[in-house]
Design a protein around this motif. Structure first.
Motif, PDB file in Angstrom:
ATOM      1  N   ASP A  17       0.791  -1.228   0.000  1.00 26.68           N
ATOM      2  CA  ASP A  17       0.000   0.000   0.000  1.00 26.68           C
ATOM      3  C   ASP A  17       0.825   1.281   0.000  1.00 26.68           C
ATOM      4  O   ASP A  17       0.262   2.374  -0.098  1.00 26.68           O
ATOM      5  CB  ASP A  17      -0.929   0.019   1.225  1.00 26.68           C
ATOM      6  N   HIS A  18       2.159   1.180   0.147  1.00 31.66           N
ATOM      7  CA  HIS A  18       2.988   2.383   0.260  1.00 31.66           C
ATOM      8  C   HIS A  18       4.255   2.249  -0.578  1.00 31.66           C
ATOM      9  O   HIS A  18       4.708   1.136  -0.856  1.00 31.66           O
ATOM     10  CB  HIS A  18       3.361   2.632   1.724  1.00 31.66           C
ATOM     11  N   THR A  19       4.821   3.382  -0.958  1.00 32.42           N
ATOM     12  CA  THR A  19       6.038   3.380  -1.766  1.00 32.42           C
ATOM     13  C   THR A  19       7.236   2.902  -0.962  1.00 32.42           C
ATOM     14  O   THR A  19       8.063   2.124  -1.455  1.00 32.42           O
ATOM     15  CB  THR A  19       6.327   4.797  -2.287  1.00 32.42           C
ATOM     16  N   LEU A  20       7.355   3.401   0.270  1.00 29.88           N
ATOM     17  CA  LEU A  20       8.494   3.110   1.130  1.00 29.88           C
ATOM     18  C   LEU A  20       8.013   2.536   2.453  1.00 29.88           C
ATOM     19  O   LEU A  20       7.000   2.981   2.999  1.00 29.88           O
ATOM     20  CB  LEU A  20       9.300   4.384   1.419  1.00 29.88           C
ATOM     21  N   VAL A  21       8.747   1.555   2.975  1.00 27.74           N
ATOM     22  CA  VAL A  21       8.451   0.988   4.290  1.00 27.74           C
ATOM     23  C   VAL A  21       9.734   0.991   5.104  1.00 27.74           C
ATOM     24  O   VAL A  21      10.781   0.533   4.628  1.00 27.74           O
ATOM     25  CB  VAL A  21       7.894  -0.446   4.188  1.00 27.74           C
ATOM     26  N   PRO A  76      25.035  -1.446   7.447  1.00 25.38           N
ATOM     27  CA  PRO A  76      24.351  -0.682   6.408  1.00 25.38           C
ATOM     28  C   PRO A  76      22.853  -0.631   6.669  1.00 25.38           C
ATOM     29  O   PRO A  76      22.335  -1.324   7.556  1.00 25.38           O
ATOM     30  CB  PRO A  76      24.638  -1.502   5.148  1.00 25.38           C
ATOM     31  N   VAL A  77      22.158   0.165   5.890  1.00 24.91           N
ATOM     32  CA  VAL A  77      20.704   0.049   5.810  1.00 24.91           C
ATOM     33  C   VAL A  77      20.418  -0.980   4.721  1.00 24.91           C
ATOM     34  O   VAL A  77      20.839  -0.819   3.578  1.00 24.91           O
ATOM     35  CB  VAL A  77      20.044   1.393   5.470  1.00 24.91           C
ATOM     36  N   VAL A  78      19.747  -2.054   5.112  1.00 21.25           N
ATOM     37  CA  VAL A  78      19.431  -3.132   4.171  1.00 21.25           C
ATOM     38  C   VAL A  78      18.091  -2.814   3.520  1.00 21.25           C
ATOM     39  O   VAL A  78      17.084  -2.607   4.207  1.00 21.25           O
ATOM     40  CB  VAL A  78      19.374  -4.488   4.893  1.00 21.25           C
ATOM     41  N   VAL A  79      18.083  -2.765   2.178  1.00 20.29           N
ATOM     42  CA  VAL A  79      16.876  -2.417   1.432  1.00 20.29           C
ATOM     43  C   VAL A  79      16.414  -3.654   0.662  1.00 20.29           C
ATOM     44  O   VAL A  79      17.137  -4.179  -0.185  1.00 20.29           O
ATOM     45  CB  VAL A  79      17.116  -1.256   0.452  1.00 20.29           C
ATOM     46  N   VAL A  80      15.216  -4.112   0.970  1.00 16.38           N
ATOM     47  CA  VAL A  80      14.675  -5.338   0.396  1.00 16.38           C
ATOM     48  C   VAL A  80      13.532  -4.991  -0.560  1.00 16.38           C
ATOM     49  O   VAL A  80      12.748  -4.070  -0.294  1.00 16.38           O
ATOM     50  CB  VAL A  80      14.186  -6.283   1.510  1.00 16.38           C
ATOM     51  N   VAL A  81      13.432  -5.738  -1.645  1.00 12.31           N
ATOM     52  CA  VAL A  81      12.422  -5.587  -2.708  1.00 12.31           C
ATOM     53  C   VAL A  81      12.269  -4.125  -3.142  1.00 12.31           C
ATOM     54  O   VAL A  81      11.196  -3.695  -3.556  1.00 12.31           O
ATOM     55  CB  VAL A  81      11.055  -6.213  -2.333  1.00 12.31           C
ATOM     56  N   GLY A  82      13.357  -3.378  -3.044  1.00  8.08           N
ATOM     57  CA  GLY A  82      13.381  -2.024  -3.555  1.00  8.08           C
ATOM     58  C   GLY A  82      12.626  -0.999  -2.746  1.00  8.08           C
ATOM     59  O   GLY A  82      12.603   0.182  -3.118  1.00  8.08           O
ATOM     60  N   GLN A  83      12.031  -1.400  -1.612  1.00  7.49           N
ATOM     61  CA  GLN A  83      11.202  -0.429  -0.894  1.00  7.49           C
ATOM     62  C   GLN A  83      11.193  -0.580   0.624  1.00  7.49           C
ATOM     63  O   GLN A  83      10.704   0.304   1.324  1.00  7.49           O
ATOM     64  CB  GLN A  83       9.758  -0.490  -1.403  1.00  7.49           C
ATOM     65  N   ILE A  84      11.728  -1.665   1.163  1.00  4.98           N
ATOM     66  CA  ILE A  84      11.707  -1.884   2.611  1.00  4.98           C
ATOM     67  C   ILE A  84      13.093  -1.588   3.173  1.00  4.98           C
ATOM     68  O   ILE A  84      14.077  -2.246   2.821  1.00  4.98           O
ATOM     69  CB  ILE A  84      11.274  -3.317   2.944  1.00  4.98           C
ATOM     70  N   TYR A  85      13.163  -0.612   4.068  1.00  7.28           N
ATOM     71  CA  TYR A  85      14.414  -0.148   4.650  1.00  7.28           C
ATOM     72  C   TYR A  85      14.489  -0.651   6.088  1.00  7.28           C
ATOM     73  O   TYR A  85      13.700  -0.234   6.946  1.00  7.28           O
ATOM     74  CB  TYR A  85      14.475   1.385   4.598  1.00  7.28           C
ATOM     75  N   ILE A  86      15.428  -1.552   6.349  1.00 10.44           N
ATOM     76  CA  ILE A  86      15.518  -2.214   7.644  1.00 10.44           C
ATOM     77  C   ILE A  86      16.508  -1.471   8.526  1.00 10.44           C
ATOM     78  O   ILE A  86      17.700  -1.385   8.214  1.00 10.44           O
ATOM     79  CB  ILE A  86      15.930  -3.685   7.478  1.00 10.44           C
ATOM     80  N   LEU A  87      16.003  -0.948   9.650  1.00 11.26           N
ATOM     81  CA  LEU A  87      16.797  -0.103  10.544  1.00 11.26           C
ATOM     82  C   LEU A  87      16.765  -0.659  11.967  1.00 11.26           C
ATOM     83  O   LEU A  87      15.846  -1.387  12.337  1.00 11.26           O
ATOM     84  CB  LEU A  87      16.244   1.322  10.544  1.00 11.26           C
ATOM     85  N   PRO A  88      17.757  -0.310  12.782  1.00 12.19           N
ATOM     86  CA  PRO A  88      17.808  -0.812  14.162  1.00 12.19           C
ATOM     87  C   PRO A  88      16.806  -0.097  15.057  1.00 12.19           C
ATOM     88  O   PRO A  88      16.231   0.931  14.684  1.00 12.19           O
ATOM     89  CB  PRO A  88      19.242  -0.512  14.583  1.00 12.19           C
TER      90      PRO A  88
END
Length: 253
Positions: free
Chosen positions: A61-65, A138-150
């Motif tokens: 539902d969103h561009t960025l997660v 690093p910031v791990v970016v999955v499927v081009g839109q999910i940014y995994i942060l601590p």
């Protein structure tokens, strides 16, 4: 295309009241300055099914997660694995991150353990963003839109703000202007019931994705009227109309 964002906060400690969330507040301000609308915030437990369901739905539902939490060395740090499972990805050791962890362990005269390696075991394929080389992970970016942060607020904030040039490039690549939101606040001591009809009619003149008007009462009798948009001239024009309607009030940015 309008860029929208959502956030998945992960952690039993948030849901139990042990830890107060600061990261969504930081993210909201970061995105506001970039002109990206934060539309939704989920809070989920340290559970792979809950994490997976949330990130899949938010990504649809969103561009960025953005996720926050669950990427440390302990048994309950399961975000990388949960996101990998949600999108049928593998988990692989990133050699650069492993080397960075090794260097830190060596400097501290410690052995590199499996717990250390958990912090270098990322969903694959992924994009690893290292805008600030001084940061260990690093910031791990999955499927081009999910940014995994601590989840640690200081580290979350450092990694997030390191992404500012990255997102500036992203916004421009989408054919959009790099223009953040502008907020003007008007203060009154008139009750909301006196403001309601006027503000409702004023908001009806503008689409909410163009201009957003809200009122926020405080216990001391003060009501703050907020006008938000990307066009400062239009924001000021609407705020001036509110001031004119309720003459005793003052506004500030």
């Amino acid at each position: 295309m309008t860029i929208t964002a959502a956030c998945c906060l992960i952690g039993d400690e948030i849901l139990s009241g042990k830890t107060r969330d600061l990261n969504s507040y930081c993210l909201a301000n970061f995105l506001f300055d970039l002109g990206i609308s934060l539309k939704r915030i989920d809070v989920v437990a340290d559970d792979d099914e809950a994490i997976g369901e949330s990130v899949r739905r938010l990504a649809k539902d969103h561009t960025l997660v953005f996720t926050s939490g669950g990427i440390g060395p302990t048994h309950d740090d399961i975000t990388y694995a949960a996101v990998a499972k949600a999108f049928d990805l593998s988990l692989e050791i990133d050699n650069e991150t492993k080397q960075r962890l090794t260097d830190v362990a060596t400097k501290r005269q410690k052995a590199l353990t499996d717990a250390h390696l958990r912090m270098a075991l990322f969903p694959y394929p992924a994009v690893l963003v290292r805008e600030d080389p001084s940061l260990l992970i690093p910031v791990v970016v999955v499927v081009g839109q999910i940014y995994i942060l601590p989840g640690i607020p200081q580290l979350f904030q450092r990694l997030l703000y390191s992404l500012k040039p990255y997102f500036a490039r992203l916004i421009i690549s989408q054919g959009q202007s790099l223009k953040g939101f502008v907020r003007r606040e008007i203060i009154t001591y008139q009750p909301e019931t006196q403001l309601a009809a006027y503000l409702t009619g004023l908001q009806a003149e503008y689409p909410k994705d163009q201009l957003l008007i809200g009122s926020y009462p405080e216990l001391n009798g003060k009501v703050v009227v907020s006008v938000v948009g990307k066009d400062k001239v239009e924001v000021d024009r609407v705020a001036d109309r509110v001031e004119l309607e309720f003459k005793e009030i003052k506004s500030h940015l």
